[in-house]
Design an enzyme around this catalytic site. Structure first.
Site, PDB file in Angstrom:
ATOM      1  N   ALA A  18       0.825  -1.211   0.000  1.00 19.79           N
ATOM      2  CA  ALA A  18       0.000   0.000   0.000  1.00 19.79           C
ATOM      3  C   ALA A  18       0.858   1.260   0.000  1.00 19.79           C
ATOM      4  CB  ALA A  18      -0.907  -0.003   1.229  1.00 19.79           C
ATOM      5  N   GLU A 120     -12.075  -3.987  15.916  1.00 24.59           N
ATOM      6  CA  GLU A 120     -10.946  -4.864  16.256  1.00 24.59           C
ATOM      7  C   GLU A 120     -10.448  -4.489  17.643  1.00 24.59           C
ATOM      8  OE1 GLU A 120      -8.252  -6.150  12.963  1.00 24.59           O
ATOM      9  OE2 GLU A 120      -9.111  -4.450  11.931  1.00 24.59           O
ATOM     10  N   HIS A 243       0.384 -11.532  16.553  1.00 24.01           N
ATOM     11  CA  HIS A 243      -1.067 -11.577  16.361  1.00 24.01           C
ATOM     12  C   HIS A 243      -1.597 -12.780  17.136  1.00 24.01           C
ATOM     13  CE1 HIS A 243      -4.993 -11.657  14.503  1.00 24.01           C
ATOM     14  NE2 HIS A 243      -4.722 -10.539  13.878  1.00 24.01           N
ATOM     15  N   ARG A 289      -3.418  -6.353  21.307  1.00 23.04           N
ATOM     16  CA  ARG A 289      -2.873  -7.656  20.905  1.00 23.04           C
ATOM     17  C   ARG A 289      -1.805  -8.196  21.831  1.00 23.04           C
ATOM     18  NH1 ARG A 289      -2.550  -6.624  14.430  1.00 23.04           N
ATOM     19  NH2 ARG A 289      -4.804  -6.642  14.233  1.00 23.04           N
ATOM     20  N   HIS A 350       3.715 -10.925  13.668  1.00 22.98           N
ATOM     21  CA  HIS A 350       2.786 -10.326  12.693  1.00 22.98           C
ATOM     22  C   HIS A 350       3.264  -8.982  12.150  1.00 22.98           C
ATOM     23  CE1 HIS A 350      -1.021  -9.366  10.828  1.00 22.98           C
ATOM     24  NE2 HIS A 350      -1.224  -8.323  11.613  1.00 22.98           N
ATOM     25  N   ARG A 385       1.186  -1.797  18.141  1.00 23.89           N
ATOM     26  CA  ARG A 385       0.338  -1.121  17.152  1.00 23.89           C
ATOM     27  C   ARG A 385      -1.146  -1.405  17.377  1.00 23.89           C
ATOM     28  NH1 ARG A 385      -1.901  -2.895  12.279  1.00 23.89           N
ATOM     29  NH2 ARG A 385      -0.850  -4.883  12.559  1.00 23.89           N
TER      30      ARG A 385
HETATM   31  C1  SIN Z   1      -6.229  -8.620  11.212  1.00 24.93           C
HETATM   32  O1  SIN Z   1      -7.041  -8.683  10.291  1.00 24.93           O
HETATM   33  O2  SIN Z   1      -6.430  -9.139  12.296  1.00 24.93           O
HETATM   34  C2  SIN Z   1      -4.948  -7.884  10.998  1.00 24.93           C
HETATM   35  C3  SIN Z   1      -5.196  -6.458  10.884  1.00 24.93           C
HETATM   36  C4  SIN Z   1      -4.005  -5.687  11.346  1.00 24.93           C
HETATM   37  O3  SIN Z   1      -2.954  -6.270  11.618  1.00 24.93           O
HETATM   38  O4  SIN Z   1      -4.127  -4.472  11.502  1.00 24.93           O
END
Ligand code: SIN
Length: 538
Positions: A18, A120, A243, A289, A350, A385
């Site tokens: 990106a 999230e 993650h 996380r 991750h 993050r």
């Molecule tokens: C996820 O879809 O869990 C990952 C998204 C992210 O790492 O921001």
């Protein structure tokens, strides 16, 4: 001395995620851009992003709340100027993306300007723009379609950058200036010099240095190694984010189960079906996380089980199929059914929260060298993050770097080509099985000693083991031509050393860095910054 073939461009971008593609598109109407990708152009980390892009669209949400959630997840180490800079510039960057053809999921009923927003961990509101569970794929395809139409944007796939070229060797008084790079095109067995006025690293992170990770194999921190050798400082590399939920299955070890599953109600369970997160944190499965991943690790150790389970069966099958169609299909090919059974999961490396130190325009310590996206350390993520802030950072820094580059370009010229350094010579692959073994040893060291839970002794041993791998490699390959895998492994070892050195500097536990012998955070904390000048003096 042989004469190298040469490409000339105004801006040379390394990486097709990106960040790299957005920047290329913003620049291509103004100057000549060359963009190289390590593999096929669509296969950057972005392509695999399931989650989405965090942006304030819900009418009950605020920019301040997004800033606050970012700072809370970042555990005291976010840069207080950078967080609002990114959050406040999100909206116009999303509008730019939509103008490129990106279509996010819609929800006409919701008070969110027609977008369906998911949730999230660490977010106090629904805030994630997404395209079902394949946001990254749609984002990549949108940007690549545009990129292929630009006549002044040249795309070269499956190349690696051997080294960056600067005007002078490292010295303490003057900063070097970038003049280009040396690239290797394996399909043609060709080494080529790129002469550029500006070079931008958008190479992603380093999580594939870990045995269990969610990344493509190429995400091994190449850009961090290149920038370090060119004279740039790096920061906060100890904060590798794990993650919580990747599939535990021998046939699909890297498959991420997006955090949006938990956002839509999935819970984490022990093998007997009981939950453990409510007792750990009031936010339960939607805690940041680092908290969830560490709680999982502790629970797996306590119960001596190899995995835990993610359960969303209580939600209607129609909702699961609507929001997670790609995951549902992938899991079905492995005889697992999201709508019918709990899915075995483990945490995995991750995201690299630290990286090459840059300012608010992505400018590094080397004049003309920029770093944007996961390879960079901007200060946004702090020690951990916030979910779905990564693609946002890519878009905002692509915009702000483009502004700076377009201002800087008129003052820059190409520097007269210098002859090729004799040391930089590459051969076709040889001895790959020995190199593979060394790579596996490195990943094991990183997983076991530099993972979710660390100790000072373990980190010290890890550094010694990485140094030993380096020495063995240097002894085995003393003279060029070096197989390209050797150059890649040298980069990996260099980045692994930097990660461990950062981790050894931090004598506390905070965010993604948990040190068993220093289990509490210090009252005051600052970023860990390493400088190549200081290392070369020692
Ligand atoms: C996820 O879809 O869990 C990952 C998204 C992210 O790492 O921001």
């Amino acid at each position: 001395m042989r004469q190298l073939p040469e490409y000339f461009c105004d801006v040379f971008i390394v990486g097709s995620g990106a960040a790299g593609l957005s920047l290329a598109l913003r620049l291509a109407s103004h100057c000549q851009v060359l963009l190289v990708s390590q593999g096929p152009i669509s296969q950057g980390a972005t392509y695999y992003a399931q989650g989405g892009i965090a942006t304030v669209f819900d009418e009950t949400d605020t920019l301040e709340a997004h800033c606050q959630d970012t700072v809370t997840a970042g555990a005291g180490l976010c840069d207080p100027l950078v967080v609002p800079f990114v959050v406040h510039n999100a909206r116009h960057c999303i509008n730019w993306l939509i103008a490129q053809g990106m279509r996010f999921d819609q929800d006409r009923e919701a008070a969110s300007q027609g977008f369906h927003l998911t949730r999230e961990g660490g977010h106090s509101h629904r805030r994630i723009l997404h395209v079902a569970d394949t946001t990254g794929q749609h984002l990549s395809e949108t940007l690549i379609t545009q990129a292929r139409q630009h006549r002044s944007l040249r795309l070269l796939e499956s190349c690696s950058v051997v080294d960056l070229l600067t005007t002078q060797p490292l010295d303490l008084i003057q900063s070097p200036r970038i003049i280009g790079a040396m690239i290797w095109q394996p399909s043609q067995q060709k080494l080529t010099r790129v002469s550029a006025k500006v070079v931008v690293l958008a190479t992603g992170g380093a999580s594939s240095l870990y045995w269990h990770n969610t990344n493509a194999d190429r995400a091994a921190g190449e850009g961090i190694a290149l920038a370090w050798r060119a004279g740039c400082r790096v920061a906060n590399l100890e904060f590798n984010q794990f993650h919580p939920t990747t599939l535990y299955h021998p046939q699909a070890p890297n498959l991420l189960l997006t955090e949006a599953l938990r956002g839509e109600g999935a819970v984490l369970c022990r093998p007997d079906g009981s939950r453990f997160m409510p007792a750990v944190d009031a936010r339960a499965e939607l805690a940041p996380r680092d908290i969830v991943a560490r709680a999982m690790q502790q629970e797996m150790e306590r119960l001596s089980v190899p995995c835990l389970y993610l359960d969303i069966r209580h939600q209607p099958a129609a909702l699961i199929l609507q929001h997670f169609p790609a995951l549902y299909r992938q899991l079905r090919t492995l005889d697992l059914d999201l709508t019918q059974q709990p899915i075995p999961v483990v945490p995995a490396a991750h995201y690299t929260c630290g990286g090459v130190v840059v300012d608010q325009h992505g400018r590094s310590d080397v004049t003309g060298l920029y770093a944007i996206g996961e390879v960079s350390y901007t200060g946004l993520h702090g020690a951990n993050r916030l979910a779905s802030n990564a693609l946002l950072e890519c878009l905002v820094y692509a915009w702000s770097a483009a502004e700076a580059i377009l201002q800087q370009l008129p003052q820059l010229t190409w520097t007269k080509p210098v002859p090729l350094e004799t040391g930089v010579v590459i051969a076709a692959s040889t001895h790959t099985s020995a190199i593979l073994t060394q790579e596996q040893q490195l990943r094991t060291v990183m997983w076991q000693q530099v993972g979710l839970v660390r100790t000072t002794t373990g980190l010290t041993q890890a550094l010694a083991q990485i140094d030993a791998l380096q020495t063995a490699l240097d002894q085995e390959y003393q003279h060029p031509p070096f197989p390209e895998q050797v150059l890649a492994l040298r980069n990996k070892l260099q980045v692994a050393q930097l990660i461990v050195r950062c981790a050894l500097e931090r004598r506390e536990s905070r965010g993604g860095h948990y040190l068993q012998d220093y289990p509490e955070p210090l009252p005051q904390s600052t970023p860990t910054i390493l400088s190549p000048q200081i290392f070369s003096e020692n």
